[in-house]
Each structure stands twice: as C-alpha cells, then as structure tokens.
Design a protein around this motif. Structure first.
Motif, PDB file in Angstrom:
ATOM      1  N   ARG A   1       3.073  -4.573   6.701  1.00 13.41           N
ATOM      2  CA  ARG A   1       2.511  -3.453   5.955  1.00 13.41           C
ATOM      3  C   ARG A   1       2.986  -2.126   6.539  1.00 13.41           C
ATOM      4  NH1 ARG A   1      -3.980  -2.695   5.433  1.00 13.41           N
ATOM      5  NH2 ARG A   1      -3.747  -2.303   7.646  1.00 13.41           N
TER       6      ARG A   1
ATOM      7  N   THR B   1       0.804  -1.227   0.000  1.00 15.14           N
ATOM      8  CA  THR B   1       0.000   0.000   0.000  1.00 15.14           C
ATOM      9  C   THR B   1       0.843   1.286   0.000  1.00 15.14           C
ATOM     10  OG1 THR B   1      -1.686  -1.186   1.244  1.00 15.14           O
ATOM     11  CG2 THR B   1      -1.891   1.203   1.146  1.00 15.14           C
ATOM     12  N   VAL B   2       1.700   1.418   1.009  1.00 18.46           N
ATOM     13  CA  VAL B   2       2.445   2.684   1.106  1.00 18.46           C
ATOM     14  C   VAL B   2       3.479   2.823  -0.013  1.00 18.46           C
ATOM     15  CG1 VAL B   2       3.845   4.166   2.577  1.00 18.46           C
ATOM     16  CG2 VAL B   2       1.997   2.827   3.577  1.00 18.46           C
TER      17      VAL B   2
ATOM     18  N   LEU C   1       1.744   4.212  -2.873  1.00 14.80           N
ATOM     19  CA  LEU C   1       1.416   5.630  -2.698  1.00 14.80           C
ATOM     20  C   LEU C   1       2.644   6.494  -2.952  1.00 14.80           C
ATOM     21  CD1 LEU C   1      -0.762   5.514   0.553  1.00 14.80           C
ATOM     22  CD2 LEU C   1      -1.545   6.019  -1.753  1.00 14.80           C
TER      23      LEU C   1
END
Lengths: 412, 277
Positions: free
Chosen positions: A173, A123-124, A127
């Motif tokens: 995560r 996820t990060v 981003l």
C-alpha cells in the motif's frame, strides 16, 4: 566495508537522474515542542538523508525518534525548522499533497478493516485519480512484488490475513503510487522473529531494485545494523549521538552513549556486515572426485599435509569428508567418512558462516557457488583473522582521523 | 492436536486453522441468524393470530365492537408508524451530525454541552416532556397546539441521547492507527471521516438507531393525549372502560409493532454494516 562503498557508488547514477542533488530529505533544525511540556520532544534535529538510501533512526524509547519520523510527512507538525524533500521546501505546503508522495508504513499497519486488500492497496492511486484499469494492474503488480498471489488475496479482508501477510499489504500500500520516499515506523516490530527476518530480507532485496529513499525507525540496534545504509543513533530530544554507516558505528563509536547502546558483542555484530566472498578463504583444499579409485584418493590424502579429503561429485558438489582411518573400512567410498555439511555461499555473512561451522561437525564451512559447486573452505581461523584485520583497519583509521578532518560523507 | 511448543511457522498454520474454524463459526452464525430472522415474523404472526382468535371468541358489547373496528385499528397503527418514522428521521438528522461535531478535535470542547442536552432529553419522563412541549406549543403563537408536530418534537428529544451517544462512541472506537494510516497517505480530514470513521462506526451508530426506534414506538403510545393519535388510544379506552379485550388488543398491537420495528432495524443493521469487520 567495500560492499557498502560499492552500494554508495551504485546510488550515484540514480542521483544524477533526479534533481542533481544527492540529498533527498533534508531536515533543518527540526523542533517539536508538545503543548504543556517544558522540554522539546525533538530539539533542532538536522539530518540529511541521501537519495536511494535507508537511514535508520535508532535510540532508546522516548528519545523522539518516532516524533522525528512523523514530522517528515507532518503527521506531527514541527514547531519550527524546515523539511526539504528533493529540493522543495515542504514545511508549509498542503500536507495531504505532500503525503501522497511519501509512502508510510507503521508498526500497527493500520489496514482499513472494512475494505478489501485490493481497495487498501489502491488508496493512494485512487486519491491521485488514476483510472480503474491502471489501478487494477498496479495492485496486482504490487501484491506480486510483496509475495502475495493477487488471485487469492485481492478480494480478501485484512482480518483474514496473518500478521506477516498484513504487513506485506502495508508495504504494498505504501508503494502503490511509487513514491520516491518511504517512512517506516518499526514496520517489522510486531511480527514474530522468523517472519520478521524473512520480511527484512525480502524488503532489502526489494529495496536493491527500487532504490527508494527511506527513513526507518527502530529501537533494535541489530535491525538498524541490518537494514541501514546509515544509522542515526539518537539520544534524548533526538540529539544525534552518531550518524554514520553501520561499520563505523560498530568500529568507531563516537562516544560512550553509542558504545552502551550498541552494547556488548559489537564484534559479533560486525560479522553480520562482512561477507564470505570478502574473506581470504582457502581455495586449495584437498579434493577428489567421488568416482576416482579408492587407492588414488587414499594415496593423495596420505601424501598431503591435510587430515581430510573432500569428495566432490561430477558437478563439483561436495559429497563427503574422508579421513585417513576411514579408508580402513571395507565399504564403497560413497559410504565412508562423514557427509559434507555446512555450505555457505559467497554472499552469506561471516555470522551465518560461523553459525554453520558451529552446527556442522567439521569445524569448517564449505564455500559453494549458487549451483552448489565447490569453491573453497572457510576455516574458523579465517574468521578470526578477519576480525583482527577489521581491528587493525580501525586503528589505522583512528590515526588518520587525528591527522586530517574526518571525511564527512553526508555533507558532501 | 496442539503441539506443546509452537514455532512461529506452526503459528501461521494455527492462524489459518483458526481462520477455517472462523469460517465454520461464521457459517453456523449465519444459519443461526437465518433462524432468528425467519423466526421473529413467524412468532409475531402467531401472536396476531392468537389475538384475533381470542377477540373473535369473545362476546363483544357495543363499546368494544365500536372500538375494535378494522378501520380504527389500522388507522391508529398507521398514525403510530408515522410518528415513529418522522421522529426517527429527524433525530437521525440532528443527533448524528451533533455526534460528529462532538468528536472533531476542533469542536470537541462542545461535547459536554451536547451530551448534557441529550441527557436532559432522556432524563425528563416522557409524559412530562410531552406535557411541557404541549404547553410550550399551545402558548407560542404560530405553532400548532396539538397533533403530530409537538409529539414528534418530543419524541426527537427523547431518543436524541442513544443516537448521539452511539455516534460518539462509534467514532471514538475506530482504531486510531487506521486513521493515522489514512492521514499518512494524504486523505483529508473530510475523507478520513467519510471513508474511514463513519463506515467503521456504522455498526455502533445503527445499534443506537435501533434503540431509538424501539423507544419511539413505546413513547408514541402517549401521543393520543395530545391529539397525536396512535395505538395508545385503544389501550387507554380499554383501561378506562375496563374492557379487557380492547386493552389487550391495543397492548399486543403496540408490542408487535415494537418487535417488528426492532426486527427490521436489525435487518438494516446487518445489511449496512461493512463486511470485513
């Protein structure tokens, strides 16, 4: 005590590599007043979290510890006060940019149920615009780090994992973009006790390598003592009742609130902080080789003041305890007496050692090295002496503290 | 099989066993779904065949023969489908964004008004709604007084609520800790909506769409009253002229169309729902 002090000095070189300051997170007069409430949930919390340390916020429910934590990444926006991370005032910067630099682990984990484990961990990095290959490699690396085989778990969905496995993914995560700071809100709170202990131990081992700066919330004082380099005991409105190392909290509770919160059994808890190698255990116990002639062994025992002799194998691993009467039986030495039990290594806590002793029948624990070779004998008296020494040291400290200003380790 | 006292380690085993049982259950469910999804078209084809055989077996008089031509029926079915598709398209375009607006913290205060609007749309009987709109369209200069447009507008009003409500429920039922984790990792509100909330709300929203589609197929039978065409024409001719074969043909065709639409929407629902839920 010496163990912790060593840990502190070990942090300093890392600190020197950063911006120079040893403080990573600086909370200044942080206040949160929820709309429609009279009293602030968090009232002028001022706290400094040293670089590379785990600071645990602990306190009774409703004390504002979670609100305090969530103001650090501004999931809850502070009403007033400021947050400085690594020398930068982040109170008013774009919160999304801030949060990408801070790992965030919550009790409910909050894995995205509709995407795979790989996409969750990615996820990060996504981003932050990492390229595909880098993300893929990083995900594999992290799953490995948290003990999940990437081949098996990469393409799975969260619901196919157990609670413990999900929390591992949660930690992976949070670490994905290698943030210097981690916020953990009761990360192991919803996991069964045995898995929790395992995850705590693994996390501490991981932290020894990663040296992240971590703010950690729990309501469990035992977890706080285990995980924290420092503990902030909070009371209503996040007022700090005491901010100190676990040792100090246990030996010098600052006030009645801390004393009550730590509860009875502070001494037993302290045993978790002292390690076998720090104790003056017996290294000259009576031993013999298991292949020595029986008569030689018998005479050695008879001529000594000891009531039993410990037999070791060729590699020095303890095998059997023999007492005098055991020699009367006409059996090979390897079948005489009792099998040696209750082994502890130097890094085991006195609490572990005590438990081993109580489980083993000999009333002593055998100290071994990491290959299982004999080093010495830890007696229950050694533990009692150690407790006594802690008490004396505390009394000494209290006397000293009255003469000079207490050494404020954090404010330096 | 189950030990009387479970240590947490056997809990893990129990979990993995539950997982394999889950997998078996999923396989069974998939097979059941396959039967269901193959079953429906077969049943519908059977019904149509029966209808064809029944009508073919009747002595049709001139009125019946004139009404039940292939051209007539195909044309009306096409009109019916066009009305349904248009109205569903526009209602999605309206109701989903309204549902999103009604669940955003900043605009949540409009939710009661939006829901009130939807309620009114559905509370007014469909025939009344059509009549009202027909009147409004006829008395407003510049608007077509009959045909597809007023009917579509009316259908949109009628199916607005189920989609709005399901969008709101779908968005609200998303686990708030999933959203907190997303925000905590630095996802903007827009990203949280696009990447987390909407995908996780899709199954519920699609259930609403399915309801709306079926509603629209039913309500569109009234369209012919206002020049919108559709299969309602055949049903009402049969009714007024007391020609049972005509009445039956219209009614069965509408029913088959509604079931077919429901079946297709079900397929789409399954296809679009995210895996892992």
């Amino acid at each position: 005590m010496t163990d912790r002090a060593n840990a502190d000095t070990a942090v300093s070189p890392a600190a020197a590599e950063g911006t120079g300051s040893s403080v990573m997170i600086d909370l200044i007069e942080l206040t949160k007043r929820f709309p429609g409430t009279q009293d602030p949930a968090v009232d002028r919390l001022t706290l400094q979290i040293p670089r590379g340390e785990i600071v645990v916020f602990v306190g009774p429910s409703g004390c504002g510890k979670t609100t305090s934590l969530k103001m650090i990444n501004r999931i809850i926006e502070p009403t007033s006060g400021s947050i400085v991370i690594d020398g930068e005032d982040v109170t008013t910067i774009d919160p999304n940019r801030l949060r990408r630099r801070i790992g965030y682990v919550i009790q409910q984990i909050g894995l995205f149920p509709h995407v795979t484990i790989e996409e969750n961990v990615a996820t990060v990095p996504k981003l932050l615009g990492w390229d595909r290959d880098r993300i893929h490699a990083r995900v594999d690396e992290l799953l490995d780090v948290v003990g999940l085989d990437p081949e098996i778990y990469r393409q799975r969905y969260p619901k196919e994992l157990s609670g413990g496995q999900r929390q591992r993914v949660g930690v992976a995560r949070a670490l994905a973009a290698d943030p210097p700071v981690l916020l953990m809100d009761e990360p192991f709170g919803a996991i069964d006790p045995i898995t929790r202990t395992r995850l705590q131990n693994e996390f501490l081992r991981l932290q020894a390598e990663l040296q992240k700066t971590i703010a950690f919330v729990t309501h469990d004082i035992d977890e706080a003592i285990k995980m924290g380099d420092r503990i902030a005991i909070l009371r209503e409105h996040s007022h700090i009742a005491q901010f100190a190392t676990p040792e100090e909290i246990l030996t010098q509770p600052a006030n009645e609130f801390v004393e009550d919160f730590v509860g009875t059994g502070a001494t037993l808890k302290r045993l978790k902080l002292s390690r076998v190698r720090e104790v003056d255990y017996t290294t000259d116990a009576l031993t013999g080789r298991i292949d020595e002639p029986r008569e030689v062994l018998r005479r050695r025992l008879h001529e000594s003041e000891w009531t039993a002799i410990l037999l070791l194998d060729a590699d020095g691993r303890p095998q059997r305890w023999l007492r005098g009467p055991d020699f009367l039986h006409d059996r090979p030495v390897t079948q005489l007496g009792l099998p040696a039990r209750a082994f502890v290594e130097g890094h085991a806590t006195l609490s572990d050692a005590l438990e081993e002793m109580l489980l083993g029948s000999a009333g002593v624990a055998i100290v071994v090295d990491n290959r299982g070779s004999y080093l010495g004998i830890l007696d229950i008296d050694d533990i009692i002496t150690s407790i006594q020494t802690m008490r004396d040291a505390d009394a000494e400290f209290h006397r000293a503290a009255k003469l000079v200003d207490p050494l404020d380790e954090v404010a330096e | 099989m189950t030990p009387p006292s479970r240590t947490p380690e056997t809990l893990d085993e129990a979990r993995s066993r539950a997982d394999t049982e889950d997998a078996a259950a999923r396989r069974r469910a998939r097979r059941a779904a396959l039967v269901h999804y193959l079953g429906m078209p077969v049943v519908l084809a059977g019904v149509l065949l029966a209808l064809y055989l029944y009508v073919g077996g009747q002595e049709l008089d001139s009125i019946e023969a004139r009404t039940l031509t292939a051209d007539n029926l195909i044309g009306q079915t096409r009109q019916h489908i066009v009305l349904t598709v248009y109205s569903t398209f526009f209602v999605l375009l309206l109701a989903i964004p309204m549902g999103i607006v009604a669940t955003r913290p900043a605009t949540r205060r409009f939710a009661p008004a939006i829901i009130g609007l939807g309620n009114a749309g559905q509370a007014i009987p469909s025939l009344g709604m059509l009549a009202l709109l027909f009147y409004v369209f006829r008395t407003t200069p510049g608007l077509p007084s009959t045909g597809t447009v007023p009917v579509v507008v009316s259908l949109v009003g009628y199916s607005f609520l189920p989609i709005l409500r399901n969008t709101m429920v779908g968005l609200d039922q998303v686990d708030r800790f999933v959203l907190e984790a997303g925000r905590g990792m630095g996802m903007s509100n827009g990203l949280v909506l696009r990447r987390l909330e909407l995908p996780l709300a899709v199954p519920v929203i699609l259930a609403g769409v399915r309801t709306a589609l079926v509603l629209n197929v039913g309500t569109a039978t009234l369209a012919f009253l206002f020049g919108g065409g559709g299969l309602g024409q055949t049903i009402f001719s049969g009714f007024q002229l007391r020609r049972t074969p005509v009445l039956l043909t219209g009614a069965v065709l509408v029913a088959v169309l509604a079931l077919l639409v429901d079946y297709l929407a079900g397929l789409i629902e399954e296809k679009l729902s995210p895996k892992g839920l």
